[in-house]
Write a protein that holds these residues in place. Sequence first.
Motif, mmCIF file in Angstrom:
data_model
loop_
_atom_site.group_PDB
_atom_site.id
_atom_site.type_symbol
_atom_site.label_atom_id
_atom_site.label_comp_id
_atom_site.label_asym_id
_atom_site.label_seq_id
_atom_site.Cartn_x
_atom_site.Cartn_y
_atom_site.Cartn_z
ATOM 1 N N PHE A 57 0.844 -1.196 0.000
ATOM 2 C CA PHE A 57 0.000 0.000 0.000
ATOM 3 C C PHE A 57 0.878 1.244 0.000
ATOM 4 O O PHE A 57 1.905 1.290 0.685
ATOM 5 C CB PHE A 57 -0.918 0.027 1.221
ATOM 6 C CG PHE A 57 -1.849 -1.160 1.323
ATOM 7 C CD1 PHE A 57 -2.190 -1.910 0.211
ATOM 8 C CD2 PHE A 57 -2.385 -1.530 2.535
ATOM 9 C CE1 PHE A 57 -3.044 -2.998 0.301
ATOM 10 C CE2 PHE A 57 -3.241 -2.612 2.648
ATOM 11 C CZ PHE A 57 -3.572 -3.355 1.535
ATOM 12 N N ASP A 58 0.455 2.272 -0.734
ATOM 13 C CA ASP A 58 1.221 3.517 -0.806
ATOM 14 C C ASP A 58 1.327 4.194 0.550
ATOM 15 O O ASP A 58 2.308 4.870 0.835
ATOM 16 C CB ASP A 58 0.594 4.483 -1.817
ATOM 17 C CG ASP A 58 0.713 3.971 -3.246
ATOM 18 O OD1 ASP A 58 1.539 3.067 -3.506
ATOM 19 O OD2 ASP A 58 -0.029 4.468 -4.115
ATOM 20 N N ARG A 59 0.318 4.038 1.368
ATOM 21 C CA ARG A 59 0.361 4.498 2.756
ATOM 22 C C ARG A 59 -0.475 3.528 3.568
ATOM 23 O O ARG A 59 -1.363 2.876 3.033
ATOM 24 C CB ARG A 59 -0.101 5.935 2.915
ATOM 25 C CG ARG A 59 -1.520 6.247 2.558
ATOM 26 C CD ARG A 59 -1.801 7.733 2.790
ATOM 27 N NE ARG A 59 -2.965 8.404 2.406
ATOM 28 C CZ ARG A 59 -4.224 8.008 2.306
ATOM 29 N NH1 ARG A 59 -4.545 6.867 2.528
ATOM 30 N NH2 ARG A 59 -5.216 8.756 1.973
ATOM 31 N N PRO A 60 -0.183 3.398 4.859
ATOM 32 C CA PRO A 60 -0.922 2.423 5.673
ATOM 33 C C PRO A 60 -2.412 2.752 5.774
ATOM 34 O O PRO A 60 -2.799 3.922 5.777
ATOM 35 C CB PRO A 60 -0.271 2.525 7.050
ATOM 36 C CG PRO A 60 1.060 3.133 6.808
ATOM 37 C CD PRO A 60 0.893 4.035 5.615
ATOM 38 N N TYR A 61 -3.211 1.717 5.856
ATOM 39 C CA TYR A 61 -4.629 1.851 6.188
ATOM 40 C C TYR A 61 -4.780 1.251 7.571
ATOM 41 O O TYR A 61 -4.698 0.037 7.740
ATOM 42 C CB TYR A 61 -5.528 1.126 5.194
ATOM 43 C CG TYR A 61 -6.985 1.211 5.596
ATOM 44 C CD1 TYR A 61 -7.711 2.372 5.353
ATOM 45 C CD2 TYR A 61 -7.602 0.177 6.258
ATOM 46 C CE1 TYR A 61 -9.024 2.473 5.748
ATOM 47 C CE2 TYR A 61 -8.926 0.273 6.658
ATOM 48 C CZ TYR A 61 -9.634 1.421 6.401
ATOM 49 O OH TYR A 61 -10.935 1.536 6.801
ATOM 50 N N LYS A 62 -4.951 2.121 8.572
ATOM 51 C CA LYS A 62 -4.955 1.705 9.975
ATOM 52 C C LYS A 62 -3.700 0.887 10.232
ATOM 53 O O LYS A 62 -2.608 1.414 10.142
ATOM 54 C CB LYS A 62 -6.247 0.986 10.328
ATOM 55 C CG LYS A 62 -7.472 1.873 10.159
ATOM 56 C CD LYS A 62 -8.715 1.220 10.647
ATOM 57 C CE LYS A 62 -9.887 2.172 10.434
ATOM 58 N NZ LYS A 62 -11.117 1.645 10.963
ATOM 59 N N HIS A 63 -3.817 -0.392 10.511
ATOM 60 C CA HIS A 63 -2.641 -1.215 10.805
ATOM 61 C C HIS A 63 -2.055 -1.873 9.553
ATOM 62 O O HIS A 63 -0.947 -2.385 9.578
ATOM 63 C CB HIS A 63 -3.020 -2.320 11.792
ATOM 64 C CG HIS A 63 -3.936 -3.341 11.184
ATOM 65 N ND1 HIS A 63 -5.272 -3.091 10.977
ATOM 66 C CD2 HIS A 63 -3.698 -4.566 10.691
ATOM 67 C CE1 HIS A 63 -5.817 -4.149 10.396
ATOM 68 N NE2 HIS A 63 -4.896 -5.059 10.213
ATOM 69 N N ALA A 64 -2.793 -1.868 8.463
ATOM 70 C CA ALA A 64 -2.393 -2.643 7.280
ATOM 71 C C ALA A 64 -1.499 -1.854 6.331
ATOM 72 O O ALA A 64 -1.810 -0.722 5.970
ATOM 73 C CB ALA A 64 -3.635 -3.114 6.538
ATOM 74 N N ALA A 118 -6.909 -7.001 -11.474
ATOM 75 C CA ALA A 118 -7.948 -6.146 -12.060
ATOM 76 C C ALA A 118 -9.172 -6.087 -11.142
ATOM 77 O O ALA A 118 -9.756 -5.019 -10.947
ATOM 78 C CB ALA A 118 -8.343 -6.655 -13.440
ATOM 79 N N ALA A 119 -9.539 -7.224 -10.561
ATOM 80 C CA ALA A 119 -10.669 -7.242 -9.627
ATOM 81 C C ALA A 119 -10.359 -6.389 -8.397
ATOM 82 O O ALA A 119 -11.211 -5.615 -7.936
ATOM 83 C CB ALA A 119 -10.993 -8.679 -9.215
ATOM 84 N N HIS A 120 -9.150 -6.517 -7.863
ATOM 85 C CA HIS A 120 -8.763 -5.697 -6.706
ATOM 86 C C HIS A 120 -8.816 -4.207 -7.048
ATOM 87 O O HIS A 120 -9.256 -3.392 -6.234
ATOM 88 C CB HIS A 120 -7.359 -6.049 -6.228
ATOM 89 C CG HIS A 120 -7.252 -7.331 -5.473
ATOM 90 N ND1 HIS A 120 -8.172 -7.762 -4.555
ATOM 91 C CD2 HIS A 120 -6.295 -8.285 -5.503
ATOM 92 C CE1 HIS A 120 -7.791 -8.921 -4.041
ATOM 93 N NE2 HIS A 120 -6.650 -9.265 -4.609
ATOM 94 N N SER A 121 -8.384 -3.835 -8.236
ATOM 95 C CA SER A 121 -8.342 -2.414 -8.602
ATOM 96 C C SER A 121 -9.731 -1.806 -8.740
ATOM 97 O O SER A 121 -9.883 -0.591 -8.628
ATOM 98 C CB SER A 121 -7.538 -2.209 -9.881
ATOM 99 O OG SER A 121 -8.213 -2.768 -10.978
ATOM 100 N N THR A 122 -10.734 -2.634 -8.965
ATOM 101 C CA THR A 122 -12.112 -2.128 -9.053
ATOM 102 C C THR A 122 -12.875 -2.301 -7.747
ATOM 103 O O THR A 122 -14.081 -2.058 -7.693
ATOM 104 C CB THR A 122 -12.881 -2.817 -10.194
ATOM 105 O OG1 THR A 122 -12.933 -4.222 -9.941
ATOM 106 C CG2 THR A 122 -12.230 -2.541 -11.530
ATOM 107 N N GLY A 171 -8.912 5.885 -1.004
ATOM 108 C CA GLY A 171 -8.031 6.605 -1.918
ATOM 109 C C GLY A 171 -6.570 6.229 -1.788
ATOM 110 O O GLY A 171 -5.683 6.969 -2.218
ATOM 111 N N ILE A 172 -6.307 5.072 -1.222
ATOM 112 C CA ILE A 172 -4.926 4.616 -1.046
ATOM 113 C C ILE A 172 -4.553 3.742 -2.239
ATOM 114 O O ILE A 172 -5.245 2.783 -2.564
ATOM 115 C CB ILE A 172 -4.773 3.819 0.265
ATOM 116 C CG1 ILE A 172 -5.122 4.714 1.467
ATOM 117 C CG2 ILE A 172 -3.362 3.251 0.396
ATOM 118 C CD1 ILE A 172 -5.205 3.986 2.780
ATOM 119 N N GLY A 173 -3.463 4.076 -2.872
ATOM 120 C CA GLY A 173 -2.981 3.283 -3.985
ATOM 121 C C GLY A 173 -2.200 2.078 -3.493
ATOM 122 O O GLY A 173 -1.806 1.999 -2.325
#
Length: 96
Positions: A13-20, A35-39, A53-55
Amino acid sequence: MTPPTGAVYLLHFDRPYKHAKHYIGWTTDLPARLAAHSTGHGARLLAVVNAAGIGWQPACTWPGTRTRERQIKRQGGASRCCPVCGVTPRQKASTP
């Protein structure tokens, strides 16, 4: 019966999401799964990360089965095997 072989993959992840900071998954069709994850389909964590909005980017893949995926997850600390996080192989100890 032999379990199907596919790819175990690590997403950074480009930046953490909470702990992940990472996601580890398994698939027999990596391009379709990414592709499924990106949608926002597939894993709930990726849907939430996308909505925030995390890449993310694929960081590493290993050939294997779902059993291999579980082994990698049980080892813990996905950042230890993430090349994007700057993981470098251990140096051999020099003997005097």
